[in-house]
Design an enzyme around this catalytic site. Sequence first.
Site, mmCIF file in Angstrom:
data_model
loop_
_atom_site.group_PDB
_atom_site.id
_atom_site.type_symbol
_atom_site.label_atom_id
_atom_site.label_comp_id
_atom_site.label_asym_id
_atom_site.label_seq_id
_atom_site.Cartn_x
_atom_site.Cartn_y
_atom_site.Cartn_z
ATOM 1 N N ASP A 140 -31.140 -35.404 -10.292
ATOM 2 C CA ASP A 140 -31.788 -34.700 -9.170
ATOM 3 C C ASP A 140 -32.656 -33.582 -9.743
ATOM 4 O OD1 ASP A 140 -32.373 -34.171 -6.506
ATOM 5 O OD2 ASP A 140 -30.734 -32.745 -6.274
ATOM 6 N N ASP A 152 -27.109 -27.493 -11.271
ATOM 7 C CA ASP A 152 -26.925 -28.467 -10.183
ATOM 8 C C ASP A 152 -26.740 -29.882 -10.728
ATOM 9 O OD1 ASP A 152 -26.652 -29.396 -7.659
ATOM 10 O OD2 ASP A 152 -28.733 -29.113 -7.052
HETATM 11 N N1 LIG Z 1 -24.991 -20.331 -12.325
HETATM 12 C C1 LIG Z 1 -25.878 -19.801 -11.483
HETATM 13 N N2 LIG Z 1 -26.408 -18.589 -11.715
HETATM 14 C C2 LIG Z 1 -27.321 -18.052 -10.873
HETATM 15 N N3 LIG Z 1 -27.752 -18.656 -9.746
HETATM 16 C C3 LIG Z 1 -27.262 -19.876 -9.464
HETATM 17 C C4 LIG Z 1 -26.315 -20.508 -10.303
HETATM 18 N N4 LIG Z 1 -26.004 -21.713 -9.770
HETATM 19 C C5 LIG Z 1 -26.725 -21.807 -8.642
HETATM 20 N N5 LIG Z 1 -27.485 -20.726 -8.444
HETATM 21 C C6 LIG Z 1 -28.400 -20.478 -7.312
HETATM 22 O O1 LIG Z 1 -27.938 -21.209 -6.197
HETATM 23 C C7 LIG Z 1 -28.883 -22.203 -5.835
HETATM 24 C C8 LIG Z 1 -28.167 -23.470 -5.393
HETATM 25 O O2 LIG Z 1 -27.438 -23.987 -6.467
HETATM 26 P P1 LIG Z 1 -27.353 -25.557 -6.725
HETATM 27 O O3 LIG Z 1 -28.724 -26.108 -6.848
HETATM 28 O O4 LIG Z 1 -26.414 -25.786 -7.846
HETATM 29 O O5 LIG Z 1 -26.628 -26.012 -5.374
HETATM 30 P P2 LIG Z 1 -27.047 -27.058 -4.242
HETATM 31 O O6 LIG Z 1 -26.025 -26.992 -3.187
HETATM 32 O O7 LIG Z 1 -27.291 -28.362 -4.860
HETATM 33 O O8 LIG Z 1 -28.359 -26.469 -3.669
HETATM 34 P P3 LIG Z 1 -29.612 -27.280 -3.161
HETATM 35 O O9 LIG Z 1 -29.132 -28.146 -2.044
HETATM 36 O O10 LIG Z 1 -30.523 -26.158 -2.743
HETATM 37 O O11 LIG Z 1 -30.114 -28.058 -4.349
HETATM 38 C C9 LIG Z 1 -29.775 -22.378 -7.041
HETATM 39 O O12 LIG Z 1 -31.073 -22.799 -6.711
HETATM 40 C C10 LIG Z 1 -29.793 -20.996 -7.655
HETATM 41 O O13 LIG Z 1 -30.749 -20.193 -7.007
HETATM 42 MG MG LIG Z 2 -29.985 -27.523 -6.260
#
Ligand SMILES: Nc1ncnc2c1ncn2[C@@H]1O[C@H](COP(=O)(O)OP(=O)(O)OP(=O)(O)O)[C@@H](O)[C@H]1O
Ligand SMILES: [Mg+2]
Length: 336
Positions: free
Chosen positions: A231, A248
Amino acid sequence: MPDSASRRKYRFDDEEPVFARRQQRRSLPAEDFYDPIDGLPEGDRWSTWDLPAAGDRGPEPYPRWLVTELAAVDTELGVLKTGKEADVYLVRRGVPPSGPSCLLAAKRYRDAGHRMFHRDSAYREGRRVRQSRDNRAMAKGTAVGRQMIADQWARAEFAALCQLHQAGVPVPYPVQLLGTEVMQEFIGEADGTAAPRLAETRPDPAELVRLWRQLVRSLTTLAGLGLAHGDLSAYNLLVHRGRLVMIDLPQVVDVIAHPRGAEFLDRDAANVARWFTARGLTADLLNATPPGHPDPGEPGRPDGGAGRADPVPGQGAEVPAPEDLGYYLLREARLA
Ligand SMILES: Nc1ncnc2c1ncn2[C@@H]1O[C@H](COP(=O)(O)OP(=O)(O)OP(=O)(O)O)[C@@H](O)[C@H]1O
Ligand SMILES: [Mg+2]
């Protein structure tokens, strides 16, 4: 004295002889013995570092910045982002009142009924659990099945983070897995400001090339392991002080075993290549920019891969241009 209170005492009272503590532990624990918030201000909980099974903690050696003291308290500082399938929280883990502390990102997959798993069916083709009863529950989308799926996503993301961290790919250090929560290194500043997503940055040409080289190197390592992110986009890459960190990862795809593995690899490559091309990255710019500086490392983080200057795949003359990335990765994964 209730056991929950004595638990508190073990943590702070160094005077108590070891023998006396052992005596107390033999008695049956009170019902709220494991209450993670017992005796703490609202919003806090005891550090959950001691709760995950041994395999559900991040790889050793633990990074020096990570607070592993059991007397530590986790304080939730707010939501970093709510997503479709999970919410990410900023958590401070520290020993009160002024002991060591660190910031963590807690990614919590939603419980049944509160999310849409748009990614599920396609990715699950490559990931079957053994009991067919469980497969049926998940396919039917029953509450139990959905809970199992949330657990599986969290477990899959934790495993991917561990594997990639071990392979030297810049990902947040995976601290622990607890049910549907993946606790990981917070990528950002000490004041709690999260690193921007690549999509939110406007790098100048030299920086663009540096970021591309880091990306190619990470993806080359993944492809070499037979993996695709699954993704990948400029939203799932963070830029922290010039360092490109991949996030992610629950849907990491085994490109050899998955019937559509090559497709995922190709799509990942096309997504990121499009972003870099739109920002002005061309083969000419790549060729005109010598691989000068080593990748930025993370000050004070021994695991940060700081200053890796040795020649590595993805860095040097053979770095593919954006339009060649897909084919380059397919070759690295021996699929072309
Ligand atoms: N380890 C981290 N440190 C800092 N910020 C983080 C971290 N992990 C995630 N984030 C923030 O949280 C957001 C969402 O995280 P992630 O993409 O893992 O989850 P998601 O539920 O898949 O979100 P999306 O549906 O928006 O893709 C990221 O875009 C980032 O801004
Ligand atoms: Mg994400």
